[in-house]
Design a protein around this motif. Structure first.
Motif, PDB file in Angstrom:
ATOM      1  N   VAL A  56       2.146  -0.801   1.378  1.00  0.00           N
ATOM      2  CA  VAL A  56       0.139  -1.160   1.239  1.00  0.00           C
ATOM      3  C   VAL A  56       0.140  -0.147   0.825  1.00  0.00           C
ATOM      4  N   PHE A  57      -0.174   0.832   1.092  1.00  0.00           N
ATOM      5  CA  PHE A  57      -0.461   2.998   1.000  1.00  0.00           C
ATOM      6  C   PHE A  57      -0.137   3.142  -0.960  1.00  0.00           C
ATOM      7  N   TYR A  58       1.049   2.412  -1.271  1.00  0.00           N
ATOM      8  CA  TYR A  58       1.119   2.567  -2.636  1.00  0.00           C
ATOM      9  C   TYR A  58       2.346   1.961  -3.452  1.00  0.00           C
ATOM     10  N   GLY A  59       1.599  -0.103  -2.662  1.00  0.00           N
ATOM     11  CA  GLY A  59       2.416  -0.327  -3.852  1.00  0.00           C
ATOM     12  C   GLY A  59       1.716  -1.453  -4.794  1.00  0.00           C
ATOM     13  N   LEU A  60       2.173  -2.084  -5.563  1.00  0.00           N
ATOM     14  CA  LEU A  60       1.269  -3.044  -6.675  1.00  0.00           C
ATOM     15  C   LEU A  60       0.218  -3.267  -6.398  1.00  0.00           C
ATOM     16  N   GLU A  61      -0.022  -3.916  -5.083  1.00  0.00           N
ATOM     17  CA  GLU A  61      -1.176  -4.663  -4.099  1.00  0.00           C
ATOM     18  C   GLU A  61      -2.481  -3.295  -3.382  1.00  0.00           C
ATOM     19  N   SER A  62      -1.331  -1.936  -3.506  1.00  0.00           N
ATOM     20  CA  SER A  62      -2.208  -1.176  -2.862  1.00  0.00           C
ATOM     21  C   SER A  62      -3.874  -0.731  -3.200  1.00  0.00           C
ATOM     22  N   GLU A  63      -3.661  -0.625  -4.268  1.00  0.00           N
ATOM     23  CA  GLU A  63      -5.446  -0.730  -4.796  1.00  0.00           C
ATOM     24  C   GLU A  63      -6.339  -1.580  -4.036  1.00  0.00           C
ATOM     25  N   LYS A  64      -5.848  -2.990  -4.155  1.00  0.00           N
ATOM     26  CA  LYS A  64      -6.512  -4.051  -4.160  1.00  0.00           C
ATOM     27  C   LYS A  64      -7.108  -3.706  -2.604  1.00  0.00           C
ATOM     28  N   PHE A  65      -5.794  -2.745  -1.915  1.00  0.00           N
ATOM     29  CA  PHE A  65      -6.446  -3.631  -0.046  1.00  0.00           C
ATOM     30  C   PHE A  65      -7.213  -2.020  -0.314  1.00  0.00           C
ATOM     31  N   LYS A  66      -6.776  -0.752  -1.017  1.00  0.00           N
ATOM     32  CA  LYS A  66      -7.918   0.482  -0.321  1.00  0.00           C
ATOM     33  C   LYS A  66      -9.202   0.080  -1.193  1.00  0.00           C
ATOM     34  N   THR A 226     -11.109 -10.357   4.326  1.00  0.00           N
ATOM     35  CA  THR A 226     -11.066 -11.718   3.471  1.00  0.00           C
ATOM     36  C   THR A 226      -9.622 -11.256   2.158  1.00  0.00           C
ATOM     37  N   ALA A 227      -9.388  -9.694   1.932  1.00  0.00           N
ATOM     38  CA  ALA A 227      -8.084  -9.145   0.912  1.00  0.00           C
ATOM     39  C   ALA A 227      -6.877 -10.105   1.684  1.00  0.00           C
ATOM     40  N   ILE A 228      -6.949  -9.232   2.914  1.00  0.00           N
ATOM     41  CA  ILE A 228      -5.796 -10.064   3.876  1.00  0.00           C
ATOM     42  C   ILE A 228      -5.456 -11.643   3.514  1.00  0.00           C
ATOM     43  N   PHE A 229      -6.704 -12.817   3.991  1.00  0.00           N
ATOM     44  CA  PHE A 229      -6.556 -14.396   3.975  1.00  0.00           C
ATOM     45  C   PHE A 229      -6.261 -13.988   2.313  1.00  0.00           C
ATOM     46  N   GLY A 230      -7.282 -13.963   1.766  1.00  0.00           N
ATOM     47  CA  GLY A 230      -6.483 -14.159   0.280  1.00  0.00           C
ATOM     48  C   GLY A 230      -4.741 -14.087  -0.516  1.00  0.00           C
ATOM     49  N   ALA A 231      -4.545 -12.745   0.569  1.00  0.00           N
ATOM     50  CA  ALA A 231      -2.674 -12.861  -0.043  1.00  0.00           C
ATOM     51  C   ALA A 231      -2.376 -13.933   0.301  1.00  0.00           C
ATOM     52  N   VAL A 232      -2.174 -13.771   2.068  1.00  0.00           N
ATOM     53  CA  VAL A 232      -1.374 -14.715   2.828  1.00  0.00           C
ATOM     54  C   VAL A 232      -1.834 -15.963   2.403  1.00  0.00           C
ATOM     55  N   LYS A 233      -2.592 -16.370   1.462  1.00  0.00           N
ATOM     56  CA  LYS A 233      -2.965 -18.086   0.486  1.00  0.00           C
ATOM     57  C   LYS A 233      -1.987 -18.077  -0.421  1.00  0.00           C
ATOM     58  N   GLN A 234      -1.131 -16.812  -0.440  1.00  0.00           N
ATOM     59  CA  GLN A 234      -0.018 -17.022  -1.808  1.00  0.00           C
ATOM     60  C   GLN A 234       1.426 -16.446  -0.947  1.00  0.00           C
ATOM     61  N   LYS A 237       3.072 -12.229   3.474  1.00  0.00           N
ATOM     62  CA  LYS A 237       4.797 -11.559   2.734  1.00  0.00           C
ATOM     63  C   LYS A 237       4.612  -9.790   4.013  1.00  0.00           C
ATOM     64  N   PRO A 238       5.676  -9.899   4.493  1.00  0.00           N
ATOM     65  CA  PRO A 238       6.185  -8.011   5.439  1.00  0.00           C
ATOM     66  C   PRO A 238       4.693  -7.299   4.998  1.00  0.00           C
ATOM     67  N   ASN A 239       4.229  -7.239   3.830  1.00  0.00           N
ATOM     68  CA  ASN A 239       2.951  -5.876   3.722  1.00  0.00           C
ATOM     69  C   ASN A 239       1.931  -6.382   4.354  1.00  0.00           C
ATOM     70  N   ILE A 240       2.130  -7.538   4.598  1.00  0.00           N
ATOM     71  CA  ILE A 240       0.939  -8.427   4.734  1.00  0.00           C
ATOM     72  C   ILE A 240       0.705  -8.414   6.165  1.00  0.00           C
ATOM     73  N   MET A 241       1.730  -7.827   6.954  1.00  0.00           N
ATOM     74  CA  MET A 241       1.742  -7.892   8.594  1.00  0.00           C
ATOM     75  C   MET A 241       1.989  -6.372   8.747  1.00  0.00           C
ATOM     76  N   ALA A 242       2.044  -5.381   8.293  1.00  0.00           N
ATOM     77  CA  ALA A 242       1.976  -4.322   8.262  1.00  0.00           C
ATOM     78  C   ALA A 242       0.780  -3.757   8.453  1.00  0.00           C
ATOM     79  N   LEU A 243      -0.258  -4.398   7.065  1.00  0.00           N
ATOM     80  CA  LEU A 243      -1.610  -3.603   6.734  1.00  0.00           C
ATOM     81  C   LEU A 243      -2.450  -4.566   8.213  1.00  0.00           C
ATOM     82  N   SER A 244      -1.716  -5.682   8.911  1.00  0.00           N
ATOM     83  CA  SER A 244      -2.692  -6.142   9.856  1.00  0.00           C
ATOM     84  C   SER A 244      -2.198  -4.939  11.017  1.00  0.00           C
TER      85      SER A 244
END
Length: 272
Positions: A56-66, A226-234, A237-244
């Motif tokens: 969540v903090f350092y992965g490929l999607e981390s900048e989008k979530f931050k 909305t970022a979480i929802f957009g990621a869930v549509k794809q 993933k476990p990182n979405i669970m961590a972010l949630s």
């Protein structure tokens, strides 16, 4: 003497209570548990791990979530602050303003965003912004959040103000304090717990909102929901669970803080 009504005496009370709690909180617990799953699969347990929180903090999607989290925090902070100011003024007018024509209608208008389905509010807000050619983006989200946060901030503030006796203000005015000094030095400190509770409640409502935000955010603007929802549509993933889980824990912390602040205010009122 008539016995006090006790709902616990009815058959099935504990079963229905446990069933409701299970339906409400079992999905949240499952999300929290599987956020520590070491496996890529969301259905197969692969051992305990914090890899998805690192993701969540350092992965490929981390900048989008931050960026989305930053947008959510800024919007929630500004919306809750403005909504609390408006709600405080409305509470003083409604509670201390005495009887005036249209008072019941004014209370109904303040409470209306709570009673109207959120999807209706979202569609109406989008239509209104389109009608006045208001550009969709961060500012449109902020305006929409301010409007529907006002009633949530109003409820604890007005409840707190109703519990304050008018004699405090009368005593201050007898000592030649003007209305501003009476409000700032007498009423404001006593109202403090209610105002803080209203602010925190408005902040949580704004931070967690998805439906209205998704309608009025415009292209290229994301908040955390909305970022979480957009990621869930794809795909989930476990990182979405961590972010949630992180978002859930933060919301629970704020709700708990609001509860204890409100409880402290009630204790102070009782002691007085």
């Amino acid at each position: 003497m008539e016995k006090a009504f006790n709902v616990k005496q009815y058959n099935g009370f504990y079963f229905i209570t446990c069933l409701c709690l299970f339906i409400l909180y079992a999905p949240l617990l499952i999300v929290m548990i599987y956020s520590f799953n070491d496996s890529l699969s969301i259905t197969r347990w692969g051992g305990m791990s914090l890899r998805w929180y690192y993701e969540v903090f350092y992965g490929l999607e981390s900048e989008k979530f931050k960026l989305a989290a930053w947008n959510s925090l800024i919007i929630a902070l500004m919306a809750a602050t403005i909504a609390t100011i408006v709600a405080t003024a409305a509470s003083i007018g409604m509670v201390r303003g005495g009887h005036f024509k249209g008072k019941s209608a004014s209370f109904g208008l303040i409470s209306l965003p709570i009673m109207v389905p959120e999807i209706v509010t979202a569609v109406a807000t989008l239509i209104f912004f389109s009608a006045i050619s208001f550009k969709l983006g961060v500012l449109s989200i902020l305006v929409a959040h301010i409007v529907f946060c006002i009633p949530f901030a109003y409820l604890p503030i007005s409840a707190r103000l109703q519990g304050i006796e008018a004699s405090y203000e009368e005593a201050a005015q007898d000592l030649y304090a003007n209305r501003w000094k009476t409000f700032w030095h007498v009423l404001m400190p006593i109202m403090g717990p209610g105002i803080i509770s209203g602010f925190l409640l408005g902040f949580i409502i704004s931070l967690d909102d998805f439906i209205i935000t998704n309608f009025v955010k415009g292209a290229g603007v994301e908040t955390l929901p909305t970022a979480i929802f957009g990621a869930v549509k794809q795909g989930i993933k476990p990182n979405i669970m961590a972010l949630s889980t992180l978002l859930l824990l933060f919301s629970v912390f704020l709700v708990t803080l609001s509860y204890f602040i409100g409880r402290k205010g009630n204790n102070l009122k009782t002691n007085k």
